[in-house]
Design a protein around this motif. Structure first.
Motif, PDB file in Angstrom:
ATOM      1  N   VAL A  41       0.846  -1.197   0.000  1.00  0.00           N
ATOM      2  CA  VAL A  41       0.000   0.000   0.000  1.00  0.00           C
ATOM      3  C   VAL A  41       0.878   1.242   0.000  1.00  0.00           C
ATOM      4  CG1 VAL A  41      -0.178   0.129   2.539  1.00  0.00           C
ATOM      5  CG2 VAL A  41      -1.987   1.128   1.109  1.00  0.00           C
ATOM      6  N   GLY A  42       0.511   2.224  -0.787  1.00  0.00           N
ATOM      7  CA  GLY A  42       1.172   3.524  -0.733  1.00  0.00           C
ATOM      8  C   GLY A  42       2.680   3.464  -0.856  1.00  0.00           C
ATOM      9  N   GLY A  43       3.185   2.552  -1.698  1.00  0.00           N
ATOM     10  CA  GLY A  43       4.626   2.505  -1.928  1.00  0.00           C
ATOM     11  C   GLY A  43       5.426   1.782  -0.860  1.00  0.00           C
ATOM     12  N   THR A  44       4.728   1.117   0.065  1.00  0.00           N
ATOM     13  CA  THR A  44       5.434   0.318   1.066  1.00  0.00           C
ATOM     14  C   THR A  44       4.766  -1.045   1.177  1.00  0.00           C
ATOM     15  OG1 THR A  44       6.455   0.395   3.265  1.00  0.00           O
ATOM     16  CG2 THR A  44       4.133   1.031   3.136  1.00  0.00           C
ATOM     17  N   ALA A  45       5.369  -1.930   1.967  1.00  0.00           N
ATOM     18  CA  ALA A  45       4.792  -3.269   2.140  1.00  0.00           C
ATOM     19  C   ALA A  45       4.801  -3.650   3.611  1.00  0.00           C
ATOM     20  CB  ALA A  45       5.575  -4.298   1.331  1.00  0.00           C
ATOM     21  N   LEU A  46       3.721  -4.282   4.032  1.00  0.00           N
ATOM     22  CA  LEU A  46       3.611  -4.844   5.379  1.00  0.00           C
ATOM     23  C   LEU A  46       3.713  -6.358   5.257  1.00  0.00           C
ATOM     24  CD1 LEU A  46       0.435  -2.855   6.536  1.00  0.00           C
ATOM     25  CD2 LEU A  46       2.789  -2.347   7.169  1.00  0.00           C
ATOM     26  N   THR A  47       4.623  -6.951   6.016  1.00  0.00           N
ATOM     27  CA  THR A  47       4.759  -8.410   6.028  1.00  0.00           C
ATOM     28  C   THR A  47       4.020  -8.971   7.235  1.00  0.00           C
ATOM     29  OG1 THR A  47       6.915  -8.284   4.950  1.00  0.00           O
ATOM     30  CG2 THR A  47       6.374 -10.345   6.062  1.00  0.00           C
ATOM     31  N   VAL A  48       3.158  -9.945   6.980  1.00  0.00           N
ATOM     32  CA  VAL A  48       2.370 -10.576   8.037  1.00  0.00           C
ATOM     33  C   VAL A  48       3.237 -11.588   8.788  1.00  0.00           C
ATOM     34  CG1 VAL A  48       0.357 -12.014   8.533  1.00  0.00           C
ATOM     35  CG2 VAL A  48       0.235 -10.286   6.712  1.00  0.00           C
ATOM     36  N   LEU A  49       3.302 -11.443  10.107  1.00  0.00           N
ATOM     37  CA  LEU A  49       4.010 -12.389  10.972  1.00  0.00           C
ATOM     38  C   LEU A  49       2.974 -13.043  11.887  1.00  0.00           C
ATOM     39  CD1 LEU A  49       6.893  -9.982  12.108  1.00  0.00           C
ATOM     40  CD2 LEU A  49       6.913 -11.525  10.131  1.00  0.00           C
ATOM     41  N   HIS A  50       2.755 -14.355  11.722  1.00  0.00           N
ATOM     42  CA  HIS A  50       1.791 -15.050  12.581  1.00  0.00           C
ATOM     43  C   HIS A  50       2.425 -15.250  13.957  1.00  0.00           C
ATOM     44  CE1 HIS A  50      -0.654 -18.906  13.560  1.00  0.00           C
ATOM     45  NE2 HIS A  50      -1.256 -17.832  14.034  1.00  0.00           N
ATOM     46  N   THR A  51       1.824 -14.633  14.972  1.00  0.00           N
ATOM     47  CA  THR A  51       2.388 -14.648  16.329  1.00  0.00           C
ATOM     48  C   THR A  51       1.336 -15.102  17.339  1.00  0.00           C
ATOM     49  OG1 THR A  51       1.872 -12.280  16.467  1.00  0.00           O
ATOM     50  CG2 THR A  51       4.142 -12.875  15.905  1.00  0.00           C
ATOM     51  N   PRO A  52       0.938 -16.378  17.311  1.00  0.00           N
ATOM     52  CA  PRO A  52      -0.096 -16.843  18.240  1.00  0.00           C
ATOM     53  C   PRO A  52       0.355 -16.731  19.694  1.00  0.00           C
ATOM     54  CG  PRO A  52       0.984 -18.704  17.165  1.00  0.00           C
ATOM     55  CD  PRO A  52       1.471 -17.460  16.476  1.00  0.00           C
ATOM     56  N   GLY A  53      -0.639 -16.732  20.577  1.00  0.00           N
ATOM     57  CA  GLY A  53      -0.365 -16.672  22.011  1.00  0.00           C
ATOM     58  C   GLY A  53      -1.409 -15.847  22.732  1.00  0.00           C
ATOM     59  N   HIS A  54      -1.509 -14.569  22.365  1.00  0.00           N
ATOM     60  CA  HIS A  54      -2.591 -13.740  22.913  1.00  0.00           C
ATOM     61  C   HIS A  54      -3.921 -14.223  22.346  1.00  0.00           C
ATOM     62  CE1 HIS A  54      -4.563 -10.155  24.513  1.00  0.00           C
ATOM     63  NE2 HIS A  54      -5.071  -9.909  23.314  1.00  0.00           N
ATOM     64  N   ALA A  55      -3.869 -14.616  21.086  1.00  0.00           N
ATOM     65  CA  ALA A  55      -4.995 -15.237  20.393  1.00  0.00           C
ATOM     66  C   ALA A  55      -4.400 -16.195  19.361  1.00  0.00           C
ATOM     67  CB  ALA A  55      -5.863 -14.169  19.706  1.00  0.00           C
ATOM     68  N   PRO A  56      -5.125 -17.250  18.981  1.00  0.00           N
ATOM     69  CA  PRO A  56      -4.541 -18.260  18.089  1.00  0.00           C
ATOM     70  C   PRO A  56      -4.156 -17.707  16.725  1.00  0.00           C
ATOM     71  CG  PRO A  56      -6.738 -18.948  18.868  1.00  0.00           C
ATOM     72  CD  PRO A  56      -6.480 -17.602  19.435  1.00  0.00           C
ATOM     73  N   GLY A  57      -4.926 -16.723  16.246  1.00  0.00           N
ATOM     74  CA  GLY A  57      -4.651 -16.152  14.933  1.00  0.00           C
ATOM     75  C   GLY A  57      -4.007 -14.787  14.992  1.00  0.00           C
ATOM     76  N   ALA A  58      -3.402 -14.454  16.114  1.00  0.00           N
ATOM     77  CA  ALA A  58      -2.769 -13.137  16.239  1.00  0.00           C
ATOM     78  C   ALA A  58      -1.650 -12.979  15.214  1.00  0.00           C
ATOM     79  CB  ALA A  58      -2.218 -12.938  17.646  1.00  0.00           C
ATOM     80  N   VAL A  59      -1.583 -11.785  14.619  1.00  0.00           N
ATOM     81  CA  VAL A  59      -0.498 -11.461  13.698  1.00  0.00           C
ATOM     82  C   VAL A  59       0.098 -10.106  14.063  1.00  0.00           C
ATOM     83  CG1 VAL A  59      -1.544 -12.761  11.786  1.00  0.00           C
ATOM     84  CG2 VAL A  59      -1.952 -10.285  11.965  1.00  0.00           C
TER      85      VAL A  59
END
Length: 203
Positions: A117-135
């Protein structure tokens, strides 16, 4: 070319789980340039979120996890903006506690996925613990990571409620967040910013 930037607001509301309700202040995070953006989480108040968006086109509503204080107004925000809701599928049970099975999100998030978006990129990091699908969402161009409720100033997010696990959240933080550069700014779901280096030393 326009430079992507981070927009921020704070909005108040409630968080409910396991039969208890708490008053909470949530951060609103918006990432993009002058024409388009993504909204990270949808806490409490659509108008407050749109005030941070300004007149820009919202490309996506990216949910760090599905606790009600982060997704309650996501469908209403989708209705106002036409933007799809993105959520990790492991958080379906929490999503359905708030929205039931009849209201769905639009697309699944996956570990390693890139959201541009807008000339940049966000990389999704799956980080479960607080919630199973937390990212968490890492934006290297902006030297930032958006951690939702996985990592705060002062340590990991809460794990005392349903669908959470203290050992899992610490493992997620060590594997996915503490490997980022130390000066990376941590933009959290609640409260003040911190850095990876600061929290690595504390944990």
């Amino acid at each position: 070319m326009q430079q992507a930037k981070v927009g921020h607001g704070v909005v108040s509301g409630t968080f409910s789980l396991d039969g208890q309700t708490y008053d909470v202040d949530n951060n609103i995070w918006v990432v993009g340039d002058d024409t388009e953006c993504v909204v990270i989480d949808a806490p409490h108040d659509v108008d407050a979120i749109l005030a941070v968006v300004g007149g820009r086109t919202v490309r996506a509503i990216v949910c760090t996890h599905a606790h009600d204080d982060h997704v309650r107004v996501a469908p209403a925000l989708r209705e106002r903006t036409g933007a799809p809701i993105l959520l990790h599928p492991d958080d379906r049970p929490l999503w359905e506690l708030t929205h039931g099975a009849s209201v769905a999100w639009d697309a699944d998030l996956a570990d390693g996925q890139k959201i541009e978006v807008g000339g940049t990129a966000l990389t999704v990091l799956h980080t479960p613990g607080h919630a199973p699908g937390a990212v968490c969402l890492h934006a290297p161009d902006l030297n930032a990571v958006f951690t939702g409720d996985t990592l705060f100033q002062g340590g990991p997010g809460a794990t005392g409620r349903s669908y959470s696990d203290a050992d899992v959240i610490v493992a997620s933080i060590r594997a996915k967040l503490f490997t980022l550069p130390g000066d990376t700014v941590v933009h959290t779901g609640h409260g003040d910013d911190t850095t990876i280096e600061q929290e690595r030393a504390a944990l």
